[in-house]
Design an enzyme around this catalytic site. Sequence first.
Site, PDB file in Angstrom:
ATOM      1  N   HIS A  10       0.824  -1.218   0.000  1.00 23.09           N
ATOM      2  CA  HIS A  10       0.000   0.000   0.000  1.00 23.09           C
ATOM      3  C   HIS A  10       0.856   1.266   0.000  1.00 23.09           C
ATOM      4  CE1 HIS A  10       0.023  -0.017   4.583  1.00 23.09           C
ATOM      5  NE2 HIS A  10      -0.013   1.282   4.395  1.00 23.09           N
ATOM      6  N   ASP A  60       1.236  -7.698   2.459  1.00 17.88           N
ATOM      7  CA  ASP A  60       1.316  -6.268   2.118  1.00 17.88           C
ATOM      8  C   ASP A  60       2.768  -5.814   1.924  1.00 17.88           C
ATOM      9  OD1 ASP A  60       0.877  -3.569   1.818  1.00 17.88           O
ATOM     10  OD2 ASP A  60      -0.465  -3.376   3.534  1.00 17.88           O
ATOM     11  N   SER A  97       4.013   2.257   8.449  1.00 15.53           N
ATOM     12  CA  SER A  97       3.802   1.235   7.434  1.00 15.53           C
ATOM     13  C   SER A  97       5.087   1.002   6.668  1.00 15.53           C
ATOM     14  CB  SER A  97       2.701   1.649   6.470  1.00 15.53           C
ATOM     15  OG  SER A  97       1.483   1.273   7.017  1.00 15.53           O
TER      16      SER A  97
HETATM   17  N1  ARG Z   1      -4.869   0.790   7.740  1.00 14.85           N
HETATM   18  C1  ARG Z   1      -3.584   0.791   7.123  1.00 14.85           C
HETATM   19  C2  ARG Z   1      -2.930   2.188   7.213  1.00 14.85           C
HETATM   20  O1  ARG Z   1      -3.481   3.041   7.865  1.00 14.85           O
HETATM   21  C3  ARG Z   1      -3.600   0.280   5.722  1.00 14.85           C
HETATM   22  C4  ARG Z   1      -4.278   1.153   4.715  1.00 14.85           C
HETATM   23  C5  ARG Z   1      -4.221   0.667   3.306  1.00 14.85           C
HETATM   24  N2  ARG Z   1      -5.211  -0.364   3.038  1.00 14.85           N
HETATM   25  C6  ARG Z   1      -6.531  -0.141   2.733  1.00 14.85           C
HETATM   26  N3  ARG Z   1      -7.318  -1.163   2.586  1.00 14.85           N
HETATM   27  N4  ARG Z   1      -7.035   1.049   2.597  1.00 14.85           N
HETATM   28  O2  ARG Z   1      -2.279   2.714   6.372  1.00 14.85           O
HETATM   29  N1  ASP Z   2      -1.388   1.525   8.009  1.00 11.51           N
HETATM   30  C1  ASP Z   2      -0.623   2.573   8.648  1.00 11.51           C
HETATM   31  C2  ASP Z   2       0.405   3.223   7.722  1.00 11.51           C
HETATM   32  O1  ASP Z   2       0.206   3.307   6.540  1.00 11.51           O
HETATM   33  C3  ASP Z   2       0.003   2.081   9.908  1.00 11.51           C
HETATM   34  C4  ASP Z   2      -0.893   2.292  11.093  1.00 11.51           C
HETATM   35  O2  ASP Z   2      -1.628   3.288  11.130  1.00 11.51           O
HETATM   36  O3  ASP Z   2      -0.813   1.469  12.013  1.00 11.51           O
HETATM   37  O4  ASP Z   2       1.365   3.808   8.141  1.00 11.51           O
END
Ligand code: ARG
Ligand code: ASP
Length: 715
Positions: free
Chosen positions: A83, A219, A645
Site C-alpha cells: 500500500h 502487504d 507502514s
Molecule cells: N490501515 C492501514 C494504514 O493506515 C492500511 C491502509 C491501506 N489499506 C486499505 N485497505 N485502505 O495505512
Molecule cells: N497503516 C498505517 C500506515 O500506513 C500504519 C498504522 O496506522 O498502524 O502507516
Amino acid sequence: MKFLKILLLFVFVQVSAQQGGMWIPSLLKGMNETEMKNLGMKISADDIYAVNHSSLKDAVPHFDGGCTAEVISDKGLILTNHHCGFDNIQSHSTLEHDYLTDGFWAYKMEDELPNKDLFVTFIVRIEDVTAKVLEGVSGLTAEADKQKKIQENISILNKSLPKESWQENSIRTFYDGNQYILFVTETYRDVRLVGAPPSSIGKFGSDTDNWVWPRHTGDFSLFRIYADKNNKPAAYSKDNVPYKPKHFFPISVKGLKENDFTMVMGYPGRTQEYLPSVAVNQIITDLNPAKIEVRDAALKVQDGFMRKDNAIKIQYASKYASVANYWKKWIGETKGLKKSNAVAVKQQFEKDFQQKVIAAGKQAEYGNLLSDFEKNYAEIREYALARDLFTEIALRNTEILTLGYKLYQLEQLYNTKGEQSFNDRRNNLINGLGDFYKDFSPAVDQKVFEQLFAIYLKKYPKQFLPSSLENSDASALASEIFSTSQLVSYDKIKELLTGDSKTVLEKINKDSGFKVIKAMADGYLKSVAPKYDEINLRNIATQRTYMKAILELSPKSARIFPDANSTLRVTYGKIKGYKPSDAVVYEPFTYLDGVMEKYIPGDYEFDVPKKLIDLYNAKDYGIYGSKGKMPVAFIATNHTTGGNSGSPALDANGHLIGLNFDRVWEGTMSDIYYSPDICRNIMVDIRYVLFIVDKFAGADNLIKEMKIIAPKKKN
Ligand code: ARG
Ligand code: ASP
C-alpha cells in the site's frame, strides 16, 4: 521468598504495563536499553544508533515522505508495503500490463522501473539543538512572537549548521516545543520498482479486513535505490548504479513464538498522547462522531454506485479506500477510548499531577494549567466542530466543492498577488484537472453533495452558517448545481477558465457551484478560522508548559516519550495475542490456511491467485514453512501509528522478521492512549514475503541478493 515473588510480580507488571512509547534512537542508551534487554534484546543501543560506525538506523529510510522502508541487500534493495508502493505500481500499469492485478517482478536489474517523484531519505546524524533554537525567545512574551522567533532561528540554523553539500538539515520539535532536534539527512531520488505481488496477495482482504485481526495480507513491495558512481544521491540516470548501504538487514526465517522480543523502527507520523482529559472527551463526543457521520454518508453513496456500475467502481476504488481508511480508524478509536476509560485514566493522571505541582511548590507556574485547558477546550468546541465539518464536507468529501475551493483560492491569489500569479495557477489547474475528471462521476457526486450538504445545514453550528445558505434545501440545491454549474465537466470548466483574469473571475462568480463553496469558505474564514487559530495558539502554549511540567515533575524512572512527528523512532515489545471482548481470544499468528478460509473466487477483496492455491495444495513452502504450515502475519505490542507502514520488525538480534503494515481495530486509540492490553501492531511475516518472492514469483535473483538466516537442519 514470598515477598520476593510478590516483588518480582510487581516489577513484571510494571514492565509490561509500561510498554508502549516511540523512542528517539540516539537516546536509547540512557532511557531504554536496560528495559529492552530485560525484554530479551541481545544487541546494544549502540548497534541500533551510532554515528561513528554503521548501525541499524542506516538501513531504515523514510519512504516517499509518508511510509518507512528497510534495506535488505548490499545492492540497495528495499522492502516496503504494497500500500506504500501502490501509486507507483499503479502508475506503471496499463490494460496490457496490469501490475496491480497481476503483480510485477524484475528478473534482471535492467527491467526495474524508474519512478518520477519517488524518493527515500536516510538519517545520517541526530543532534540536540534546543539551546540554539530557543536563543532570544525567553525575552518575548506574546506566543505569536515566540513562534516567529523560533521559526527564524530554525531557518537560519538549517542553513548554517555543518553538513555535506548533498545532505540536508532538518530541525524538528519534540515534547510540544520543549526540545529541538536536528536531523542530518540524505535523500536518494532514483528509486526503481523491483517487485510487487498481485493485489489479491498484497491487498488481500482490502477494506473489509483493513484495521482488522486476524489478517492475511501479503502487504509488501520491493524497490531498489540507485546512486551515482560515488554512491551519492543523484537524479535518475541510466548510468546510476545500485546504492551500497552502510547497513542492510539479515533476514531470519528461524521462526517466531509468542512472547518473543520484537522491535520496530520507522517514521510514525502523529500521536497525541499527552492531551488533557477535556480534549480526549471532545474527540470522543464531538469531533470523531461528526467526521464519521460525514464519511459514513459519502461512503454509502459511493458504495451504492460502485456495486451497480463497474466503470464507477474503477473510478472510485482508490478514493473510496482512502476515505474509508480513517473512517474505520476513527470508529475503532472512539470505541477503544470509551472501552478503556481513557478519559477517566487521564483524569486520574491529572489529579496526581495537580498534587505533584503542590508538593513541588510550583502552583504559580503550573497550578492553572488544567483549568486553562478546561476553559480553552470549552471555548474552542464550536469552532473545532465547524472546522472539522467544513474540512470533511467541503475540502475532503464533496468533490465539486473541493474543486470549487481551488477556484476560490485562485480568486484569493489574484486579490493578493495579481495577474501573473493568477495566470500561472490557472494554467496549472487546467493541466492537473484532467486526472480529476477521469475519475469523476457527476451522478455520484450529486448524491454525495445532497447528503453532505444536509449534514452541513443540520450540524454546522448555527451562528456560523452563512445567511445566504441557511434556508437552502440540500436536494434542490444539488439538482440546481449539477444541472447548471460549469464545474461538472472538464470541457465546461476549461471554458469557464478561459479569458483574462477579470473575465474569468466574473464568470466563475456567476457559477452556481462556485457560489456555494464561496459562501461556505468566506463564512468559515471570517467567523471560524481566526477565532479557532487564536484559541488554538493558547492551547499550544498551555500544552507546551503542561509537557514541561510533566517532564519536570515525573520521577526519573517514568518513561515519557515524545509524541510522533514523522522522525525516526524505535518501539519495542513482545509478540502477543489479545482479548478484544468477552469470550473472544485472538492468537498472535495467522497462516495460509486462513487465506484459503477467506477465499471467495472472483471477489475483488478475497480472490486468491491460482498459483498460490496450487502451492498451498502441494504444501510447497520450502524453508519458509513451519510445521507444515505457511505463516502469513503476526501481532505484537509495538507502539506504532500511520507512517510506520513498511517499518522493519526485528528480532532480539536485529534481524528482519517482518514488515509492519497496520494495527488491530480495537487498539487504534493508541494514537491518543496506548493500552498494552489491547493495542497491537500487525506485521506480515518475512517468511511469507520470501515465500511469495521465491516460490510464487520465482524471483531467485532477488533471494540470492539477501542474507537469509535459516534454522540449522536437524537430521
Ligand atoms: N490501515 C492501514 C494504514 O493506515 C492500511 C491502509 C491501506 N489499506 C486499505 N485497505 N485502505 O495505512
Ligand atoms: N497503516 C498505517 C500506515 O500506513 C500504519 C498504522 O496506522 O498502524 O502507516
